[in-house]
Design an enzyme around this catalytic site. Structure first.
Site, mmCIF file in Angstrom:
data_model
loop_
_atom_site.group_PDB
_atom_site.id
_atom_site.type_symbol
_atom_site.label_atom_id
_atom_site.label_comp_id
_atom_site.label_asym_id
_atom_site.label_seq_id
_atom_site.Cartn_x
_atom_site.Cartn_y
_atom_site.Cartn_z
ATOM 1 N N GLU A 267 -1.750 -5.722 9.631
ATOM 2 C CA GLU A 267 -1.580 -4.616 8.669
ATOM 3 C C GLU A 267 -2.568 -4.864 7.543
ATOM 4 O O GLU A 267 -2.398 -5.792 6.758
ATOM 5 C CB GLU A 267 -0.142 -4.571 8.143
ATOM 6 C CG GLU A 267 0.876 -4.168 9.195
ATOM 7 C CD GLU A 267 0.627 -2.781 9.778
ATOM 8 O OE1 GLU A 267 -0.034 -1.952 9.126
ATOM 9 O OE2 GLU A 267 1.072 -2.541 10.914
ATOM 10 N N CYS A 301 -2.028 -1.409 -0.810
ATOM 11 C CA CYS A 301 -2.859 -1.034 0.351
ATOM 12 C C CYS A 301 -2.939 0.479 0.515
ATOM 13 O O CYS A 301 -3.958 1.005 0.950
ATOM 14 C CB CYS A 301 -2.285 -1.671 1.607
ATOM 15 S SG CYS A 301 -0.531 -1.313 1.857
ATOM 16 N N VAL A 396 -11.114 -0.750 -3.613
ATOM 17 C CA VAL A 396 -11.309 -1.353 -4.943
ATOM 18 C C VAL A 396 -10.188 -2.350 -5.263
ATOM 19 O O VAL A 396 -10.411 -3.408 -5.816
ATOM 20 C CB VAL A 396 -11.383 -0.258 -6.032
ATOM 21 C CG1 VAL A 396 -11.620 -0.896 -7.400
ATOM 22 C CG2 VAL A 396 -12.488 0.741 -5.718
ATOM 23 N N PHE A 397 -8.944 -2.007 -4.903
ATOM 24 C CA PHE A 397 -7.764 -2.810 -5.255
ATOM 25 C C PHE A 397 -7.691 -3.021 -6.765
ATOM 26 O O PHE A 397 -7.429 -4.120 -7.266
ATOM 27 C CB PHE A 397 -7.742 -4.137 -4.493
ATOM 28 C CG PHE A 397 -6.456 -4.337 -3.747
ATOM 29 C CD1 PHE A 397 -6.000 -3.379 -2.842
ATOM 30 C CD2 PHE A 397 -5.661 -5.461 -3.952
ATOM 31 C CE1 PHE A 397 -4.798 -3.537 -2.155
ATOM 32 C CE2 PHE A 397 -4.462 -5.635 -3.275
ATOM 33 C CZ PHE A 397 -4.039 -4.668 -2.377
#
Ligand code: NAD
Length: 500
Positions: A267, A301, A396-397
């Site tokens: 994932e 995410c 980018v997170f």
């Protein structure tokens, strides 16, 4: 802030559940003991304060832990399903009972705001109850038989040992979504949390699952980084690896698992589009866009990582989004009322800033944010983001909303699919027909019409298409497929006649 940076934070000691005397500097392999590879420091991202230490494992210790899990698992698999379900329900009740302590730990260890911590706790509890409920479902089929008097059955059996490797952003929930169904279905589990969040990602689960009645050796934790993670992937007796994390590391884990012939669930990352069409309610869409982009500082995410907006409403949407971004308070989520907390570490903070600066240098307009102070990054809106700019396709997170203009419906669908990722997506339109038509053409594991991209529940098939995963799904009845394998069995009285 009144404690020296080297002293473990006092308030977190209050709960008996997480009494530091039990676990400080130790590892858990069914019981707490001294580590063989030193300790890891756990620091609060907002202040740098030391929250505690946990024991670190060497690859050799991982091998020994895998062996003891292998010895404990068969008996656990033979434990009646109703008893395993009871253990899951007891664990859920303990999470509820220790709610205040757990929420404080999640806020301080992950840097998330209170609402994020509450959501993470609720999801964790939900995973446990859902896993208990799996055990009232049928676990096999009676098949047509080739011979009279011989019964043919297909039944699900546990895989045996399951390795679970998790990231730091929702450590408790992302661990529990694998740990709970794996245990409920009769497996033993080895969990490796991210080294930045080993308490809510590890210690908490160890304390509660042991208290709830999971036998010694059936659930263990190994702490460390890549080397320890790889030892968990390649250990010969491990049959399934479930990995949640970045696509880059996921590729490596997938390669190793393939080489060692293991089942693997990956994932991974995302760059999820939120499309805003010309008939959308801009107030509602910009509110959803702000939530999708800035929740937990964009460190999710499923964050809305691309805002694809019809030309006719693009200016209005950007103005509304920028206004919302500027209103959001940023600061220490444990000591202040804020909407956004710190970025998890300085390396990630620098990466976010570089992507924003490079995108502006490439021609995008900075409409809000783009600044950092200490560990905090201001919610940022970039407009006129084109296909060749870094914020268009990099995950980018961080709290950054890149806006790209779409000329029409066809162009919006093209842009939405113009990524290797495929985790989540959203479409804003006042026409449900149009929303359904567009959703049918977007390649994404999850899609929401008139909502933003971040959503998860224990009962849904959670997972992504493209490089967001390898086709596995968490949740609902898909957990039977993930955490068991089929066995065909025939049974008769032994009177079959053969020509030999
Ligand atoms: P990461 O890939 O750097 O680390 C994840 C975990 O893998 C950590 O426990 C880490 O120690 C471990 N690890 C690192 N190298 C390893 C190796 N070689 N072998 C085995 N394990 C190894 O990810 P991160 O930065 O912690 O998390 C952010 C990423 O996770 C983002 O890309 C985000 O989109 C993704 N994510 C995905 C989901 C999902 O459900 N799809 C959920 C949350 C986060």
């Amino acid at each position: 802030m009144d404690q020296p940076a080297h002293a473990p934070a006092a308030r977190l000691s209050a709960s008996g559940l997480l009494d530091p005397a039990l676990w400080t500097g130790k590892v858990f392999t069914g019981r707490w003991h001294a580590p063989d590879a030193g300790v890891l420091e756990v620091r609060e991202p907002a202040t740098g304060l030391l929250l505690g230490t946990v024991g670190a494992s060497s690859p050799e210790a991982v091998a020994a832990t895998v062996l003891s899990a292998g010895r404990a698992q068969p008996e656990w698999a033979r434990t009646p399903a109703e008893e395993r379900a009871r253990v899951m329900r007891r664990a859920a009740a303990l999470f509820e009972e220790h709610r205040d302590t757990l929420i404080e730990w999640v806020i301080r260890e992950t840097g998330g705001v209170r609402g994020k911590a509450e959501t993470e706790l609720a999801g964790t509890i939900g995973e446990l109850y859902h896993s208990a409920a799996l055990l009232i479902e049928p676990e096999g089929q009676v098949l047509p038989s080739a011979a009279p008097g011989r019964m043919s059955l297909a039944r699900r059996v546990p895989l045996g040992l399951v390795s679970v490797i998790t990231p730091w952003n929702f450590p408790m929930l992302l661990a529990m979504r694998s740990v709970a169904p794996a245990l409920a279905l009769g497996n033993a589990v080895l969990l490796k949390p991210d080294p930045q969040t080993p308490v809510t990602g590890g210690v908490v689960l160890a304390r509660i699952l042991a208290e709830a009645g999971v036998p010694e050796g059936v659930f263990s934790i190994v702490n460390g980084g890549a080397e320890v993670g790889e030892a968990l992937v390649t250990a010969p007796d491990v049959r399934l690896v479930t990995f949640t994390g970045s696509t880059a590391v996921g590729r490596r884990v997938g390669r190793l698992a393939g080489e060692h012939l293991k089942k693997v669930s990956l994932e991974l990352g995302g760059k999820s589009p939120i499309i805003v069409m010309d008939d959308a309610d801009i107030e509602a869409a910009s509110s959803a866009g702000a939530w999708g982009a800035f929740l937990h500082q964009g460190q999710i995410c499923m964050a809305s990582g691309r805002h694809i907006v019809h030309r006719d409403v693009a200016d209005d949407y950007v103005a509304a989004l920028a206004e919302r971004a500027e209103r959001l308070p940023v600061g220490d989520p444990f000591r202040e009322e804020v909407a956004l907390g710190p970025i998890i570490n300085s390396r990630q903070l620098a990466r976010v800033d570089t992507i924003v600066k490079d995108t502006v240098a490439a021609g995008a307009k900075l409409m809000a944010g783009g600044t950092c102070e200490g560990p905090y990054y201001a919610p940022t809106v970039l407009s006129d983001v084109a296909r060749d700019m870094p914020a268009y396709d990099l995950e980018v997170f961080g709290p950054v909303a890149p806006v790209t203009v779409a000329e029409d419906e066809e162009h919006a669908i093209f842009l939405a699919n113009d990524t290797d990722y495929g985790l989540s997506a959203a479409v804003y339109t006042s026409s449900l027909d149009r929303g359904l038509r567009m959703a049918a053409r977007i390649r994404s594991g999850m899609i929401h019409i008139n909502d933003q991209t971040i959503a998860d529940l224990p009962g849904i098939p959670m997972g992504g298409m493209g490089v967001s995963g390898n086709g596995s799904r968490f949740g609902s009845t898909t957990n039977w497929d993930e955490f068991t394998e089929w066995q065909w069995m025939t049974v008769g009285s032994g009177q079959t006649a053969y020509p030999f």
